[in-house]
Design a protein around this motif. Structure first.
Motif, PDB file in Angstrom:
ATOM      1  N   TRP A 145       0.932  -0.923   0.016  1.00 31.44           N
ATOM      2  CA  TRP A 145      -0.323  -0.199  -0.285  1.00 31.44           C
ATOM      3  C   TRP A 145       0.721   1.409   0.211  1.00 31.44           C
ATOM      4  O   TRP A 145       0.797   1.931  -0.463  1.00 31.44           O
ATOM      5  CB  TRP A 145      -1.049   0.089   1.452  1.00 31.44           C
TER       6      TRP A 145
ATOM      7  N   ARG B  87      -0.950   3.741   5.687  1.00 29.96           N
ATOM      8  CA  ARG B  87      -1.736   2.320   5.577  1.00 29.96           C
ATOM      9  C   ARG B  87      -2.900   3.180   5.822  1.00 29.96           C
ATOM     10  O   ARG B  87      -3.419   4.186   5.875  1.00 29.96           O
ATOM     11  CB  ARG B  87      -2.158   2.022   7.316  1.00 29.96           C
ATOM     12  N   PHE B  88      -3.852   2.221   5.703  1.00 30.41           N
ATOM     13  CA  PHE B  88      -5.725   2.538   5.176  1.00 30.41           C
ATOM     14  C   PHE B  88      -5.986   3.436   6.468  1.00 30.41           C
ATOM     15  O   PHE B  88      -6.227   3.109   7.389  1.00 30.41           O
ATOM     16  CB  PHE B  88      -6.469   0.678   5.022  1.00 30.41           C
TER      17      PHE B  88
ATOM     18  N   GLN C 128      -8.952   4.081   8.973  1.00 35.81           N
ATOM     19  CA  GLN C 128      -9.372   3.181  10.433  1.00 35.81           C
ATOM     20  C   GLN C 128     -10.591   2.887  10.139  1.00 35.81           C
ATOM     21  O   GLN C 128     -11.656   3.698   9.485  1.00 35.81           O
ATOM     22  CB  GLN C 128      -8.999   3.626  11.426  1.00 35.81           C
TER      23      GLN C 128
ATOM     24  N   TRP D   6     -11.828   1.762   7.030  1.00 40.65           N
ATOM     25  CA  TRP D   6     -11.554   1.439   5.913  1.00 40.65           C
ATOM     26  C   TRP D   6     -11.326   0.371   5.166  1.00 40.65           C
ATOM     27  O   TRP D   6     -11.217  -0.029   3.929  1.00 40.65           O
ATOM     28  CB  TRP D   6     -11.863   2.328   5.058  1.00 40.65           C
ATOM     29  N   GLU D   7     -10.663  -0.061   6.650  1.00 38.96           N
ATOM     30  CA  GLU D   7      -9.881  -1.514   5.167  1.00 38.96           C
ATOM     31  C   GLU D   7     -10.263  -2.753   4.510  1.00 38.96           C
ATOM     32  O   GLU D   7      -9.450  -2.947   3.693  1.00 38.96           O
ATOM     33  CB  GLU D   7      -8.503  -2.324   6.897  1.00 38.96           C
ATOM     34  N   THR D   8     -11.414  -3.119   5.307  1.00 36.80           N
ATOM     35  CA  THR D   8     -12.287  -4.148   3.803  1.00 36.80           C
ATOM     36  C   THR D   8     -11.790  -3.493   2.278  1.00 36.80           C
ATOM     37  O   THR D   8     -11.644  -4.295   1.840  1.00 36.80           O
ATOM     38  CB  THR D   8     -13.182  -4.989   4.479  1.00 36.80           C
TER      39      THR D   8
ATOM     40  N   GLU E 147      -8.808  -2.703   1.128  1.00 37.48           N
ATOM     41  CA  GLU E 147      -7.736  -4.179   0.512  1.00 37.48           C
ATOM     42  C   GLU E 147      -8.946  -4.444  -0.726  1.00 37.48           C
ATOM     43  O   GLU E 147      -7.604  -5.189  -1.531  1.00 37.48           O
ATOM     44  CB  GLU E 147      -8.216  -5.025   1.486  1.00 37.48           C
TER      45      GLU E 147
END
Length: 233
Positions: A3, A16-17, A19, A21-23, A26
């Motif tokens: 990323w 990092r993504f 917080q 919203w990672e799913t 990704e």
């Protein structure tokens, strides 16, 4: 592709993504359209002046988790002048108030007798007002220059993600372009849409002035047992 490497714009890296919203992210960055979009956007940042600053492209996602979004309010594309765009639709880092935002503040004063303290609308976002542009980047002094690069697909996927995961969500349309985007959302319910004219100088007097969107939004939230927005923040 990691990323941090994928999202690098000049010297700016998101490590990092956002917080919560990672799913979503990704899955999204694996898609062909997004990889082509980001390749093009990176090239634009390297070769010309693009707004907002790279670190702020996804700023609105960093301010609110998806499950806390209560209202979606779409803008068009970022402000295209220096030191204006900050990654939040309608909001600006500048002390000079853009005309559409000035008209929103006029209506806020007329509607609820509130004088907003600044041009920064991050306080609204933190309460669940998702101020997202349909296009997330723009060349300096060239409005809509990043139209049809793929941002519209990304934003529609964001809206579908929210609509499928949030039990109650209000879609507020300021103008026809937002309404066109909302009409593409899978399974959207008409009763969850509030429609108004755009606050731009070209349509403010005829279609936005006197519509009282801020009090109507709060009435909708209260009807659905949700905490109303403190528009003064």
């Amino acid at each position: 592709m990691p990323w941090g490497t994928f999202l690098k714009i000049g010297e700016q890296i998101m490590s990092r993504f956002p917080q919560g919203w990672e799913t979503f992210f990704e899955e999204e960055i694996k898609k062909d359209y997004f990889q082509q979009l980001w390749k093009t956007v990176q090239h634009e940042y390297y070769t010309t002046t693009v707004y907002p600053p790279g670190k702020d492209v996804f700023a609105v996602f960093k301010l609110v988790r998806p499950e806390d979004v209560k209202i979606v309010l779409l803008g068009q594309d970022p402000y295209h002048g220096k030191n204006q765009a900050n990654g939040i639709a309608f909001s600006t880092a500048s002390a000079i108030t853009p005309r559409s935002l000035a008209n929103m503040f006029k209506e806020l004063k007329s509607d609820l007798d509130i004088d907003h303290p600044s041009n920064d609308l991050s306080g609204w976002v933190a309460q669940g007002v998702f101020l997202l542009n349909t296009i997330l980047t723009v060349r300096e002094h060239q409005p809509l220059s990043h139209q049809e690069l793929g941002w519209e697909t990304f934003v529609l996927n964001v809206l579908n993600f929210l609509n499928s995961n949030n039990k109650v969500i209000l879609y507020c349309a300021f103008g026809n372009q937002a309404m066109k985007m909302y009409s593409k959302i899978n399974g959207i319910k008409s009763e969850n849409i509030l429609r108004y004219g755009h606050p731009s100088p070209f349509s403010y007097d005829k279609y936005f002035k006197g519509t009282r969107p801020f009090s109507q939004i709060n009435s909708w939230l209260e009807f659905h047992d949700l905490t109303p927005i403190n528009w003064a923040q």
